[in-house]
Enzyme design. Structure first.
Site, PDB file in Angstrom:
ATOM      1  N   GLU A 193     -55.123  38.712 -61.657  1.00  0.00           N
ATOM      2  CA  GLU A 193     -54.696  37.361 -61.213  1.00  0.00           C
ATOM      3  C   GLU A 193     -55.002  36.371 -62.302  1.00  0.00           C
ATOM      4  O   GLU A 193     -56.005  36.050 -62.589  1.00  0.00           O
ATOM      5  CB  GLU A 193     -55.743  37.148 -59.836  1.00  0.00           C
ATOM      6  N   LYS A 229     -50.781  38.803 -59.351  1.00  0.00           N
ATOM      7  CA  LYS A 229     -51.229  37.694 -58.527  1.00  0.00           C
ATOM      8  C   LYS A 229     -51.294  36.139 -59.318  1.00  0.00           C
ATOM      9  O   LYS A 229     -52.026  35.904 -59.953  1.00  0.00           O
ATOM     10  CB  LYS A 229     -52.665  37.781 -57.770  1.00  0.00           C
ATOM     11  N   LYS A 231     -59.506  42.641 -56.776  1.00  0.00           N
ATOM     12  CA  LYS A 231     -59.038  41.689 -57.403  1.00  0.00           C
ATOM     13  C   LYS A 231     -59.944  41.234 -58.591  1.00  0.00           C
ATOM     14  O   LYS A 231     -61.155  41.190 -58.182  1.00  0.00           O
ATOM     15  CB  LYS A 231     -58.768  40.552 -56.498  1.00  0.00           C
TER      16      LYS A 231
HETATM   17  P1  13P Z   1     -55.714  30.421 -52.420  1.00  0.00           P
HETATM   18  O1  13P Z   1     -54.609  30.820 -52.040  1.00  0.00           O
HETATM   19  O2  13P Z   1     -56.450  29.464 -51.697  1.00  0.00           O
HETATM   20  O3  13P Z   1     -55.425  29.911 -54.050  1.00  0.00           O
HETATM   21  O4  13P Z   1     -56.770  31.697 -52.627  1.00  0.00           O
HETATM   22  C1  13P Z   1     -56.109  32.767 -53.365  1.00  0.00           C
HETATM   23  C2  13P Z   1     -57.079  33.792 -54.085  1.00  0.00           C
HETATM   24  O5  13P Z   1     -57.670  34.594 -53.882  1.00  0.00           O
HETATM   25  C3  13P Z   1     -57.744  32.742 -55.352  1.00  0.00           C
HETATM   26  O6  13P Z   1     -58.309  33.666 -56.116  1.00  0.00           O
END
Ligand code: 13P
Length: 340
Positions: free
Chosen positions: A177, A219, A136
């Protein structure tokens, strides 16, 4: 790069009824979460907390993979079993956060660019040898007066694309993300506009960098009103705006969209996900990769006490089950009441 391997991992992560647990809090973030329950963030407490989550019985009914932080990928339970082994035995895929965090961007007021590309090829090879099969990288986009700038969106999209290409070269599925933050008093429409602009840029850049769309997951944030917006949009409006935005911007070749919760309450994040899946069929699997929305109730139930582990695991399993139901749009308010 083995395209087939990447595609099968990506598909397994968004298998029917399942989603991802994001437990990759960095040292400062986990310290903040622990502070809220008056627990000191020591290596032992971090191990005990994550051990509680990862040894939850039957977790793989609803959890396909877990995103870990570097320290956790190398850690073991108090009994000496590596967390990666625990996951392997429970049919859960280990993943790893590889970004170095969002840093202030020179020349851009109040904006950040995520760092961590230097040496990433070598780190990915090591993470793969330690058992990580997906990764990620989080980019942060803020909404405010005159922001986000094109420079900020471009720089973050460029970093995401280079990260994703390096992951695929190492046979690791990249979770891309780009998070548009909920902070502020902006409207749903403004979040829609910024999310659309961001995703358009991200996918154009991913293509330019030859990222295999079939071997990645997106994401994103949901299209949602700012936290302090005076007229916050309701669940149905958020679900509709989010699905419409994603249909405009995310190619159908992408196997799955796994939302972040971004500061929504646990119940709210589940309700939004369920409402979106009710609108199906959709071009991609629509799932979750929640951090706070999966962990917060269990974190409070645990409160740093060994005696609370079993109860906290039940609470965690309950949230996973509710989100598992949301995967098929069948979550109901009544389900929230039944903790088995
Ligand atoms: P949250 O669901 O708490 O936003 O965290 C997800 C995440 O991995 C943020 O990088």
């Amino acid at each position: 790069m083995n395209a087939q391997t990447l595609q099968s991992i990506a598909k397994a992560l968004v298998a029917k009824d399942k989603g991802i647990l994001a437990a990759d809090e960095s040292f400062p973030t986990i310290a903040k979460r622990f502070k809220s329950i008056a627990v000191e963030s020591s290596e032992t407490m971090r191990r005990d907390y994550r051990s509680m989550l990862f040894t939850t019985p039957n977790m793989s009914d609803y959890i396909s993979g877990v995103i870990l932080f570097d320290e956790t990928l190398r850690q073991s339970t108090a009994g000496g079993k590596a967390f990666t082994q625990v996951m392997h035995e429970n049919g859960v895929i280990p993943g790893i956060k590889v970004d170095g965090g969002a840093k202030p961007m020179a020349g851009c007021k109040a904006e950040t660019v995520t760092e961590g590309l230097d040496g990433l090829r070598e780190r990915l090879a090591e993470y793969h040898s330690l058992g990580a099969r997906f990764a990620k990288w989080r980019a942060v986009i803020s909404i405010g007066d005159g922001i986000p700038s094109d420079a900020c969106i471009d720089a973050n999209a460029h970093a995401l694309a280079r990260y994703a290409a390096l992951c695929q070269e190492a046979n690791i599925v990249p979770i891309v993300e780009p998070e548009v933050l909920m902070d502020g008093d902006h409207t749903l429409a403004r979040c829609d506009e910024v999310t659309t602009r961001t995703l358009d840029c991200v996918f154009a850049t991913l293509k330019r960098h030859h990222v295999l769309l079939e071997g990645m997951l997106l994401k994103p944030n949901m299209v949602i009103s700012g936290k302090s917006c005076p007229n916050r949009a309701d669940i149905q409006a958020v679900a509709e705006a989010t699905v419409n935005c994603l249909k405009r911007t995310v190619p159908a070749a992408v196997p799955g969209i796994v939302f972040l919760s971004g500061g929504q309450s646990a119940e709210e994040a589940t309700a939004h996900l369920s409402a979106m899946n009710e609108m199906g069929p959709l071009p991609w699997e629509v799932s979750f990769s929640y951090g706070r929305a999966l962990q917060d109730p269990a974190l409070r139930a645990w409160s740093g006490q060994g005696a609370n582990v079993e109860h906290a695991q039940k609470i965690f399993y309950h949230r996973a089950r509710c989100n598992g139901a949301a995967r098929s749009g069948t979550h109901t308010a009544a389900m929230e009441q039944v903790i088995s």
